[in-house]
Design an enzyme around this catalytic site. Structure first.
Site, PDB file in Angstrom:
ATOM      1  N   PRO A 238       0.836  -1.204   0.000  1.00  0.00           N
ATOM      2  CA  PRO A 238       0.000   0.000   0.000  1.00  0.00           C
ATOM      3  C   PRO A 238       0.871   1.254   0.000  1.00  0.00           C
ATOM      4  O   PRO A 238       1.302   1.738   1.052  1.00  0.00           O
ATOM      5  CB  PRO A 238      -0.815  -0.133   1.294  1.00  0.00           C
ATOM      6  CG  PRO A 238       0.043  -0.984   2.193  1.00  0.00           C
ATOM      7  CD  PRO A 238       0.821  -1.901   1.302  1.00  0.00           C
ATOM      8  N   ASP A 413       5.800   2.547   2.263  1.00  0.00           N
ATOM      9  CA  ASP A 413       4.972   1.381   2.553  1.00  0.00           C
ATOM     10  C   ASP A 413       4.154   1.691   3.802  1.00  0.00           C
ATOM     11  O   ASP A 413       4.686   1.778   4.905  1.00  0.00           O
ATOM     12  CB  ASP A 413       5.867   0.154   2.789  1.00  0.00           C
ATOM     13  CG  ASP A 413       5.067  -1.132   3.004  1.00  0.00           C
ATOM     14  OD1 ASP A 413       3.857  -1.048   3.281  1.00  0.00           O
ATOM     15  OD2 ASP A 413       5.672  -2.224   2.912  1.00  0.00           O
ATOM     16  N   HIS A 414       2.830   1.845   3.618  1.00  0.00           N
ATOM     17  CA  HIS A 414       1.978   2.276   4.715  1.00  0.00           C
ATOM     18  C   HIS A 414       1.861   1.220   5.816  1.00  0.00           C
ATOM     19  O   HIS A 414       1.441   1.517   6.936  1.00  0.00           O
ATOM     20  CB  HIS A 414       0.580   2.604   4.184  1.00  0.00           C
ATOM     21  CG  HIS A 414      -0.120   3.706   4.928  1.00  0.00           C
ATOM     22  ND1 HIS A 414       0.029   3.897   6.287  1.00  0.00           N
ATOM     23  CD2 HIS A 414      -0.962   4.685   4.508  1.00  0.00           C
ATOM     24  CE1 HIS A 414      -0.692   4.934   6.659  1.00  0.00           C
ATOM     25  NE2 HIS A 414      -1.306   5.434   5.607  1.00  0.00           N
ATOM     26  N   ARG A 415       2.250  -0.023   5.534  1.00  0.00           N
ATOM     27  CA  ARG A 415       2.225  -1.053   6.567  1.00  0.00           C
ATOM     28  C   ARG A 415       3.297  -0.807   7.622  1.00  0.00           C
ATOM     29  O   ARG A 415       3.175  -1.269   8.768  1.00  0.00           O
ATOM     30  CB  ARG A 415       2.433  -2.438   5.934  1.00  0.00           C
ATOM     31  CG  ARG A 415       1.362  -2.843   4.939  1.00  0.00           C
ATOM     32  CD  ARG A 415       1.741  -4.113   4.204  1.00  0.00           C
ATOM     33  NE  ARG A 415       2.993  -3.979   3.464  1.00  0.00           N
ATOM     34  CZ  ARG A 415       3.535  -4.950   2.717  1.00  0.00           C
ATOM     35  NH1 ARG A 415       2.921  -6.120   2.635  1.00  0.00           N
ATOM     36  NH2 ARG A 415       4.664  -4.748   2.072  1.00  0.00           N
ATOM     37  N   VAL A 416       4.351  -0.100   7.231  1.00  0.00           N
ATOM     38  CA  VAL A 416       5.483   0.137   8.130  1.00  0.00           C
ATOM     39  C   VAL A 416       5.493   1.563   8.657  1.00  0.00           C
ATOM     40  O   VAL A 416       5.760   1.803   9.838  1.00  0.00           O
ATOM     41  CB  VAL A 416       6.822  -0.160   7.398  1.00  0.00           C
ATOM     42  CG1 VAL A 416       8.001  -0.011   8.352  1.00  0.00           C
ATOM     43  CG2 VAL A 416       6.808  -1.535   6.769  1.00  0.00           C
TER      44      VAL A 416
END
Length: 441
Positions: A238, A413-416
């Site tokens: 994402p 990376d929006h997960r991180v």
């Protein structure tokens, strides 16, 4: 017995490669450590060393063969007293042993399982020959492999007591399997993931251009890997994007002064050297952003390992400058020049282009004002750097003036990294570049 030489995994992500060249021929005697072949991976051509000693009895895969899967037998090594006649009866047979062979294994190793071995072998073939993380073969009998698979054991963690360290039945029977996670029977079955939409086939595309003149360019290993990994990255990560303009006038003046002083040493710093240093120090200032995605967790890194994209013919490398925060600008400049040169020659070792937590892609030298880069997993972000150009800006006193500005876009990376954390990281990068002397403090 004859020993199979297997196609090695020369990097953690290698699944197949090209056997570019044999450096030995049938009948040659080799010792452990001798160079026997050149293997072309998706990134580089690397030399492959023999692990065992013996005589090359048969070459199974011809040089120039593409798409050779890791752990595929590529040659057979004979020990003293063995001849090529032994190959067909032992080393060249399939790894999934037939029932009679399994029974012989069981009988040779002893125990009450010997009588039941034929029936078991006919119902359950032995698992494929295992390999260690470095691609070298783990020697184990078919019966030992089968028992290990049933018990959930990793053969790489078992020490063999058979000839030449071969793992036999008694070794796996005495080993203890790691506890397995209990299945959650109450949870509903997960719905199968929707298949990614596939584009038109190669034949369908070619048919669209029937009657038009074109040249068909075959994809090499690097191009195939780039296509697969970037498609996966764009579909599964994402992304979000943060953009800033950076005023470079102070940096350009400081760089000019440093280069004049470093000229007797033959050192010439580039703007890119300052960008690498600025990113490395920013990752230390914003440590939560110095992280990588690891599937079910995030790994926070201690050092600033910065990857830098280097364009080569047919693709690109991202060599990693480890501990960039600890190195001087001149050291970073020299290391970057060396890595870039060897990247273009395809002479980098896997550990030199794998890893890192953050990447830089600079297209400013090509006159590109700004662009968006794709995050290269497992990195948490990548900084896309455009060219520095003269632009009108409003000064601190409100007056209109001209400054050299460079546009950057940070893909994240929006997960991180969340938005605010990403903004903090980009601000730290901008502050370092607009106040370059601080980076030497």
């Amino acid at each position: 017995m004859p020993t199979e030489i297997l196609m090695p995994a020369l990097s953690p992500t290698m699944e197949e490669g090209t056997l570019a060249k044999w450096l030995v021929k049938e009948g040659d005697t080799v010792s452990s450590g001798d160079l026997i072949a050149e293997i072309e991976t998706d990134k580089a051509t690397m030399e492959f060393e023999a692990v065992d000693e013996g005589v090359v009895g048969k070459i199974l895969i011809a040089e120039g063969s593409e798409g050779v899967k890791v752990n595929t037998p590529i040659a057979v090594l004979l020990e003293d007293g063995e001849s090529a006649d032994d190959i067909d009866t032992s080393a060249a047979k399939p790894e999934a042993a037939p029932a009679a062979d399994a029974a012989q294994e069981a009988a040779a190793e002893g125990g009450s399982d010997a009588a039941a071995a034929p029936a078991a072998a006919s119902a359950t073939p032995a698992p494929a020959a295992p390999a260690a993380a470095d691609g070298s073969r783990i020697f184990a009998s078919p019966l030992a492999r089968r028992i290990a698979a049933d018990k959930g054991l990793d053969l790489a963690s078992i020490k063999g007591s058979g000839p030449r360290g071969r793992i036999i039945k008694v070794d796996v029977e005495n080993a203890t399997a790691a506890p397995k996670a209990e299945a959650k029977t109450a949870a509903p079955a997960a719905a199968p993931a929707a298949a990614a939409p596939a584009g038109p086939s190669a034949d369908a595309v070619a048919k669209m251009y029937e009657g038009r003149e074109f040249e068909e360019v075959k994809l090499d290993g690097m191009r195939k890997t780039i296509a697969a990994r970037l498609t996966e990255a764009k579909q599964t990560i994402p992304h979000f994007y943060l953009r800033r303009d950076i005023q470079l006038d102070a940096l350009l003046k400081f760089r000019s002064q440093l280069n004049k002083q470093l000229e007797p040493r033959g050192v010439k710093l580039s703007v890119n050297d300052f960008i690498i240093k600025a990113v490395a120090l920013a990752l230390q200032s914003v440590p939560d952003a110095n992280a990588v995605w690891a599937g079910d967790r995030v790994l926070k890194m201690k050092a600033s390992d910065v990857a830098v994209a280097v364009a080569i013919e047919g693709g690109l490398f991202t060599p990693v400058l480890q501990d960039s925060d600890m190195k001087s600008l001149s050291a970073l400049s020299a290391e970057m020049k060396d890595l870039a040169k060897r990247a273009r020659d395809r002479k980098l070792a896997p550990h030199e282009y794998q890893g890192g937590a953050f990447a830089i892609s600079n297209l400013g030298m090509f006159g590109i004002d700004n662009f968006d880069a794709i995050v290269n997993p497992p990195h948490a972000g990548i900084l896309a750097v455009g060219s520095g150009v003269k632009k009108p800006v409003v000064g601190a006193d409100g007056e209109l003036t001209v400054a050299t500005a460079m546009s950057v876009t940070m893909s994240v990376d929006h997960r991180v990294i969340d938005g605010a954390l990403g903004a903090d990281l980009l601000k730290a990068i901008v502050d370092n570049l607009e106040n370059p002397m601080v980076m030497l403090a």
